[in-house]
Design a protein around this motif. Structure first.
Motif, PDB file in Angstrom:
ATOM      1  N   VAL A 159       1.609   5.180  -0.555  1.00 29.60           N
ATOM      2  CA  VAL A 159       0.949   6.476  -0.461  1.00 29.60           C
ATOM      3  C   VAL A 159       1.975   7.570  -0.750  1.00 29.60           C
ATOM      4  N   THR A 211       1.705   5.217  11.695  1.00 27.72           N
ATOM      5  CA  THR A 211       1.745   4.090  10.763  1.00 27.72           C
ATOM      6  C   THR A 211       2.979   3.245  11.062  1.00 27.72           C
ATOM      7  N   ASN A 223      -4.593   7.933   7.896  1.00 30.58           N
ATOM      8  CA  ASN A 223      -5.764   7.070   8.067  1.00 30.58           C
ATOM      9  C   ASN A 223      -5.835   5.954   7.041  1.00 30.58           C
ATOM     10  N   THR A 224      -5.121   6.090   5.924  1.00 33.88           N
ATOM     11  CA  THR A 224      -5.110   5.002   4.936  1.00 33.88           C
ATOM     12  C   THR A 224      -4.186   3.866   5.350  1.00 33.88           C
ATOM     13  N   GLN A 225      -3.370   4.095   6.386  1.00 31.96           N
ATOM     14  CA  GLN A 225      -2.415   3.108   6.900  1.00 31.96           C
ATOM     15  C   GLN A 225      -1.530   2.539   5.789  1.00 31.96           C
ATOM     16  N   ASP A 231      -5.492  12.553   6.745  1.00 33.41           N
ATOM     17  CA  ASP A 231      -6.140  11.701   5.742  1.00 33.41           C
ATOM     18  C   ASP A 231      -5.169  10.646   5.229  1.00 33.41           C
ATOM     19  N   ASP A 247      -2.197  -2.794  -3.474  1.00 31.56           N
ATOM     20  CA  ASP A 247      -3.357  -1.916  -3.358  1.00 31.56           C
ATOM     21  C   ASP A 247      -3.342  -0.924  -4.510  1.00 31.56           C
ATOM     22  N   LYS A 257       0.861  -1.186   0.000  1.00 29.20           N
ATOM     23  CA  LYS A 257       0.000   0.000   0.000  1.00 29.20           C
ATOM     24  C   LYS A 257       0.898   1.238   0.000  1.00 29.20           C
ATOM     25  N   ASN A 259      -4.642   7.198  -2.542  1.00 31.76           N
ATOM     26  CA  ASN A 259      -3.225   6.943  -2.264  1.00 31.76           C
ATOM     27  C   ASN A 259      -2.353   8.161  -2.540  1.00 31.76           C
ATOM     28  N   THR A 270     -11.505  14.529   3.349  1.00 32.03           N
ATOM     29  CA  THR A 270     -12.562  13.676   3.904  1.00 32.03           C
ATOM     30  C   THR A 270     -13.588  14.494   4.671  1.00 32.03           C
ATOM     31  N   GLU A 283     -11.790   7.991   0.909  1.00 33.33           N
ATOM     32  CA  GLU A 283     -11.066   7.190   1.889  1.00 33.33           C
ATOM     33  C   GLU A 283     -10.212   6.100   1.246  1.00 33.33           C
ATOM     34  N   ALA A 284     -10.274   5.991  -0.088  1.00 33.49           N
ATOM     35  CA  ALA A 284      -9.492   4.980  -0.793  1.00 33.49           C
ATOM     36  C   ALA A 284      -8.314   5.574  -1.549  1.00 33.49           C
TER      37      ALA A 284
END
Length: 543
Positions: free
Chosen positions: A56, A259, A209-211, A206, A100, A54, A159, A196, A156-157
């Motif tokens: 970001v 994280t 929060n996506t970790q 934000d 992801d 994942k 990256n 968000t 919320e999805a």
């Protein structure tokens, strides 16, 4: 006489020679490609000690994909983060894991909203979009654009948390998302559109929060770049060193505490080497012998007046010599307004009162009371190119008032106001910009070193790095060669910058992605394919 006919037209980059560019045909690849053109590569890809499942990206305009002075579809598609994600995906999948999807806050605009010009256009009241390169100028011209629209996807999805124009502090404050008001200078619609909870959430929050399992963080350039882009005319755009250190450390500490991700931090590149500061030379005024002689005759009265105030009133002779105007055949310095100079109006008034000059001669001296030719080593900003050689009186047929030649750049002939500062950087201003960049980069390097178990630094100023060679910072000829094709630090067809002179084009973004890959491999034991730089487009020509 019409000196404008002897001047080159510099809208943005007078150094371009569009004809005869080596590899020009291959460089003019259509940027609107249907697929991300990543070729198959025979590389044993692996994540090594990192976890790319994942990924970001956090940062400002380059991370977001702003290109050609606008955020638009192709800029997002070919930003370095999206290109990097495609390569990281190969390593993840080759390790038998699921990657992801790298989701971005799609702008859904073919041309976007141009942030470098008055928008909407005051003449047509229409929205202007990204620049394209018009080879007839040569220089950029805006396309029809679209207003900045809200992001309608899953917030919320996401990256990619790149937001154009932001400084470090804007990662931390909810005010970045709203409200929009004159009392909230932190606000930007580029974050509000995908926040968000606009006015409550933060960019960093934000992203956390996506970790993410891996990230890139490229923030801090605008804390000094905005000041440089203003011609060092707006102190509010220059972040203080202690504020920067505190804000950057807060970002890093919160990111690592919130994280388990590791990542690459990118520092502030050598911004004064950008084509925005290099495209127009200090001596961009090109004259033939006849025009030069005519101009010298016209300026003889001004030069004589300078000598008179030295003799009569004890004015500094060095200052007077610096202000004198002498033209020659070939290239000549641009004549500019310098608000830091002493206003010679009172001394010229004394010359009139003493009978040394008459009222008409005194009136003719008004534009030159705080004027001088630029000095070697001073940098001209890109926006000056649109004005050089144009008629200051707006009438090409009656008077001869080319800007930067007869009328100083920064002097308004209609009302006598002065505004020369936004058009160039003095050596002292350049020194301040460089010193502040060094201070910020020291803070960035210290933060990374303090967390070296999870963070790696991509030093864009490395003397052994690709940008050092690209800009010719060691005094060598600028440019780099990739697979036999020489790429230049400009926005010509063989350039790696977009037409705004600040942000990379697709090829430039591919180079950045590959450099970050090299840092990842060195620090995390990974093996990652490279982006094919030459398979991407460069500049887009106006059609």
């Amino acid at each position: 006489m019409k000196f404008i006919n002897t001047l080159p037209l510099f809208f943005c980059c007078a150094c371009f020679i569009l004809a005869g560019c080596e590899g020009q045909e291959s460089a003019l690849v259509d940027a609107r490609l249907e697929e991300n053109p990543v070729p198959e590569q025979q590389v044993q890809a692996t994540q090594g000690n990192a976890d790319f499942t994942k990924y970001v990206a956090m940062g400002n305009s380059i991370t977001a994909g702003l290109m050609d002075a606008a955020l638009y579809n192709d800029g997002q598609k070919f930003n370095f983060a999206n290109l990097l994600a495609e390569e990281l995906k190969m390593a993840v999948e080759n390790d038998g894991e699921n990657f992801d999807p790298f989701d971005q806050p799609d702008i859904n605009a073919e041309n976007g909203f141009n942030i470098s010009v008055p928008n909407p256009d005051p003449e047509s009241n229409t929205v202007l979009g990204r620049f394209e390169l018009d080879p007839d100028i040569p220089g950029p011209v805006p396309t029809p654009g679209e207003p900045i629209a809200p992001f309608t996807g899953d917030k919320e999805a996401l990256n990619n948390f790149g937001v154009p124009g932001i400084v470090v502090g804007q990662l931390l404050t909810p005010a970045t998302g709203g409200p929009q008001s004159p009392q909230n200078p932190a606000f930007t619609p580029f974050y509000q559109r995908f926040a968000t909870d606009p006015g409550t959430s933060t960019i960093l929050g934000d992203a956390i929060n996506t970790q993410p399992t891996f990230f890139t963080l490229w923030i801090g350039s605008n804390d000094v770049l905005g000041y440089a882009l203003s011609g060092a005319s707006n102190e509010a755009l220059l972040t203080g060193v202690s504020n920067f250190e505190n804000q950057f450390n807060t970002v890093v500490n919160n990111l690592l505490a919130g994280t388990s991700a590791s990542g690459v931090v990118i520092n502030i590149p050598p911004i004064l080497a950008l084509p925005f500061f290099q495209a127009v030379s200090y001596n961009a005024i090109t004259l033939d012998p006849v025009s030069a002689n005519q101009l010298n005759e016209a300026f003889s009265g001004f030069n004589t007046a300078l000598e008179a105030i030295v003799t009569s009133f004890g004015h500094d002779p060095e200052d007077a010599d610096r202000r004198k105007v002498h033209y020659a055949a070939g290239n000549n310095p641009i004549l500019v307004i310098d608000e830091e100079l002493e206003d010679l109006g009172p001394k010229f008034d004394q010359l009139q009162m003493a009978g040394a000059i008459n009222a008409q001669q005194r009136a003719a001296l008004v534009p030159y009371e705080q004027a001088r030719p630029l000095d070697p080593g001073e940098l001209v900003l890109l926006q000056a190119g649109a004005l050089l050689g144009t008629e200051a009186d707006g009438d090409d047929s009656e008077r001869d008032t080319p800007v930067g030649v007869v009328v100083p750049l920064g002097f308004d002939l209609s009302d006598g106001t002065l505004n020369g500062d936004p058009f160039y950087l003095t050596k002292a201003e350049q020194t301040r910009i460089t010193e502040r960049s060094v201070s910020f980069n020291t803070a960035i390097a210290t933060a990374v070193a303090s967390n070296s178990d999870r963070l790696a630094l991509y030093d864009t100023n490395d003397p052994q790095g690709i940008f050092h060679d690209l800009f010719g910072l060691d005094g060598s000829a600028p440019g780099i060669t990739i697979e036999g094709v020489t790429l230049q630090p400009d926005f010509s067809p063989n350039g790696v910058f977009s037409t705004d002179g600040v942000h990379p084009n697709p090829r430039g973004n591919a180079i950045i992605a590959n450099e970050i890959i090299g840092v990842i491999e060195k620090n995390f034991g990974s093996e990652i394919p490279r982006v094919d730089v030459l398979n991407l487009g460069s500049v887009v020509l106006a059609r």
